[in-house]
Design a protein around this motif. Structure first.
Motif: not given
Length: 152
Positions: A64, A81, A84-86, A37, A33-34, A68, A75
């Motif tokens: 997903e 988010f 970690r995603e940010r 993104l 998923s990361l 999102r 973002w």
């Protein structure tokens, strides 16, 4: 838009190496998923419609949410988010646009709060990989994997 050339056909040996690195990135252990993104965000920054479409579609296929995906380009203002995603998205923007401001010590330190050093190397290679694809698809006008929409 008409495809200018088929880069796989014109340089098969180097494209074989590019594909092998791409496979290694996809299997590097970072969350799928990361990876979706960061591929989507870098492709948005670079204006690669081929990759934006493909990575949006693949992300949806892998679970997903539409919401999102719509908010990846915004973002910073979205609460959807994780930290970690940010951090990954901030790292993606800085390294994709590296000639603008480089990568600050502050960003480096804040990213290391969410990624191990090994993961940060993997994340950086993944970002470099999508930037490589963007730099192949954009100038050579890669043909979209989906049929073009009809103009209104």
């Amino acid at each position: 838009m008409k495809q200018r050339l088929q880069f796989f056909a014109k340089a098969p040996e180097i494209m074989k190496a590019v594909s092998a690195l791409n496979k290694a990135v996809d299997e590097c252990g970072l969350e799928v998923s990361l990876l979706h993104l960061i591929k989507l965000r870098a492709s948005q920054i670079n204006g690669c419609s081929y990759c934006v479409e493909m990575h949006s579609r693949e992300a949806r296929r892998d679970g997903e949410t539409e919401q999102r995906l719509y908010l990846v380009s915004a973002w910073k203002e979205s609460p959807l988010f994780s930290e970690r995603e940010r951090a990954a998205l901030a790292w993606t923007e800085a390294t994709t646009l590296i000639s603008n401001n480089g990568v600050s010590d502050e960003l480096y330190a804040s990213t290391l709060a969410h990624f191990s050093e090994e993961e940060l190397v993997k994340l950086s290679v993944a970002i470099g990989m999508i930037n490589t694809w963007n730099r192949l698809c954009i100038p050579f006008h890669a043909i979209h994997p989906m049929p073009a929409a009809k103009a209104a």
